[in-house]
Design an enzyme around this catalytic site. Structure first.
Site, mmCIF file in Angstrom:
data_model
loop_
_atom_site.group_PDB
_atom_site.id
_atom_site.type_symbol
_atom_site.label_atom_id
_atom_site.label_comp_id
_atom_site.label_asym_id
_atom_site.label_seq_id
_atom_site.Cartn_x
_atom_site.Cartn_y
_atom_site.Cartn_z
ATOM 1 N N ASP A 83 0.762 -1.188 -0.021
ATOM 2 C CA ASP A 83 0.186 0.074 0.031
ATOM 3 C C ASP A 83 0.877 1.596 -0.071
ATOM 4 O O ASP A 83 0.437 2.267 0.638
ATOM 5 C CB ASP A 83 -0.745 -0.096 1.413
ATOM 6 N N GLU A 100 -4.726 -0.782 -1.387
ATOM 7 C CA GLU A 100 -5.781 -0.990 -0.631
ATOM 8 C C GLU A 100 -6.864 -0.186 -1.690
ATOM 9 O O GLU A 100 -6.743 0.964 -1.697
ATOM 10 C CB GLU A 100 -6.017 -0.542 0.658
ATOM 11 N N LYS A 133 -6.671 -5.067 -3.134
ATOM 12 C CA LYS A 133 -7.027 -5.549 -1.831
ATOM 13 C C LYS A 133 -8.465 -4.731 -1.222
ATOM 14 O O LYS A 133 -8.130 -3.499 -1.206
ATOM 15 C CB LYS A 133 -6.162 -6.066 -1.018
ATOM 16 N N LYS A 165 -7.653 -5.042 4.852
ATOM 17 C CA LYS A 165 -6.371 -4.572 5.317
ATOM 18 C C LYS A 165 -5.284 -5.678 5.080
ATOM 19 O O LYS A 165 -4.402 -5.245 4.581
ATOM 20 C CB LYS A 165 -6.362 -4.552 7.025
ATOM 21 N N VAL A 171 3.095 0.180 4.367
ATOM 22 C CA VAL A 171 2.421 1.017 5.346
ATOM 23 C C VAL A 171 1.093 0.628 5.327
ATOM 24 O O VAL A 171 0.332 -0.145 4.457
ATOM 25 C CB VAL A 171 2.389 2.516 4.974
ATOM 26 N N THR A 172 0.463 0.549 6.851
ATOM 27 C CA THR A 172 0.964 1.171 7.868
ATOM 28 C C THR A 172 1.427 -0.006 8.781
ATOM 29 O O THR A 172 0.947 -1.107 8.643
ATOM 30 C CB THR A 172 0.113 2.117 8.638
ATOM 31 N N CYS A 192 -2.279 -2.403 7.693
ATOM 32 C CA CYS A 192 -2.172 -3.457 6.541
ATOM 33 C C CYS A 192 -0.968 -4.417 6.470
ATOM 34 O O CYS A 192 -0.800 -5.395 6.212
ATOM 35 C CB CYS A 192 -2.285 -2.679 5.114
ATOM 36 N N GLN A 210 8.027 -13.627 22.390
ATOM 37 C CA GLN A 210 7.602 -15.116 22.360
ATOM 38 C C GLN A 210 8.429 -16.118 21.326
ATOM 39 O O GLN A 210 7.693 -16.760 20.636
ATOM 40 C CB GLN A 210 6.165 -15.233 22.355
HETATM 41 C C1 C5J Z 1 -3.172 0.747 5.288
HETATM 42 C C2 C5J Z 1 -4.744 1.810 6.563
HETATM 43 N N1 C5J Z 1 -2.608 0.453 4.325
HETATM 44 N N2 C5J Z 1 -4.052 2.270 7.791
HETATM 45 N N3 C5J Z 1 -4.134 1.343 5.613
HETATM 46 O O1 C5J Z 1 -2.586 0.343 6.437
HETATM 47 O O2 C5J Z 1 -6.089 2.165 6.632
#
Ligand code: C5J
Length: 222
Positions: free
Chosen positions: A26, A74, A131, A134, A159-160, A164, A204
């Site tokens: 993204d 996205e 997509k 996320k 990101v982020t 995602c 872990q």
């Molecule tokens: C992504 C979002 N790409 N933060 N989208 O993380 O909505």
């Protein structure tokens, strides 16, 4: 080619480039560019832009290797038929998915803001996964593409970090992929969420996978 090893947390990460995909998540104009949708909401895009240069270095190294390169975006169909109403109305925002933003309709495929930033633009032959959610596996053909190439390891950038990127990492981990996050190649508008997500990933004994950085990967691929 034999397996490569690189320093990572919680311990050394091993991968075979031919059976590895680099997934760049993204890196879209509306999320990253000054004047885009995120900035119009008051998000500090400089927090995300710091990942561009390290990703560029990794992308160049991957392009000279056998690693499969995959990009994601996205977004939704122009008629929003693939956008869950819950996603559209969530947050009661004034400007919703599908409304006009500074770079075209928000999170709509084909609009300028939905496209990938120029610095990391996909080359011919690099699959782009569109997509609706996320996670990059949900309602996409990503898993089929990975299966057809006999991919076992995923190196994840983009990101982020906590949204995602980590949703994709969790989906990949549950499907049996060996997942590596590159800490300088992922970013968040919220530095504390970014930091905690990296800690959760490697806790872990590597509950979701491994964490390393761009320089270490580039050296291993060289
Ligand atoms: C992504 C979002 N790409 N933060 N989208 O993380 O909505």
């Amino acid at each position: 080619m034999a397996k490569l090893k690189l320093a990572a947390k919680p311990y050394e990460y091993e991968f075979e480039p031919k059976k590895t995909a680099l997934i760049i998540i993204d890196m879209q104009r509306d999320f990253l560019e000054p004047g885009g949708f995120a900035e119009s909401l008051g998000d500090d895009v400089s927090q995300l832009r710091r990942a561009i240069e390290p990703i560029k270095n990794v992308l160049e190294a991957a392009r000279s290797s056998e690693v499969l390169i995959i990009h994601t975006r996205e977004g939704h169909r122009p008629d929003l038929s693939d956008a869950p109403p819950a996603k559209i109305i969530r947050g009661h925002a004034k400007v919703k998915i599908g409304d006009m933003g500074p770079m075209g309709r928000i999170l709509v495929r084909g609009e300028p803001g939905h496209d990938i930033i120029e610095e990391l633009y996909p080359q011919k032959g690099e699959p782009i996964i569109d997509k609706p959610g996320k996670g990059s596996f949900y309602q996409t053909d990503l898993e089929l593409i990975l299966h057809n190439r006999d991919i076992k390891s995923l190196i994840i950038c983009g990101v982020t970090t906590e949204v995602c990127v980590h949703t994709t990492m969790r989906e990949g981990n549950d499907r049996g992929y060996e997942c590596l996050l590159l800490q300088d190649c992922v970013a968040s508008y919220f530095p504390e969420f970014h930091k905690t997500t990296l800690e959760i990933t490697r806790a872990q004994g590597g509950i979701f996978g491994w964490v390393s950085d761009s320089n270490t990967l580039v050296k291993a691929l060289a």
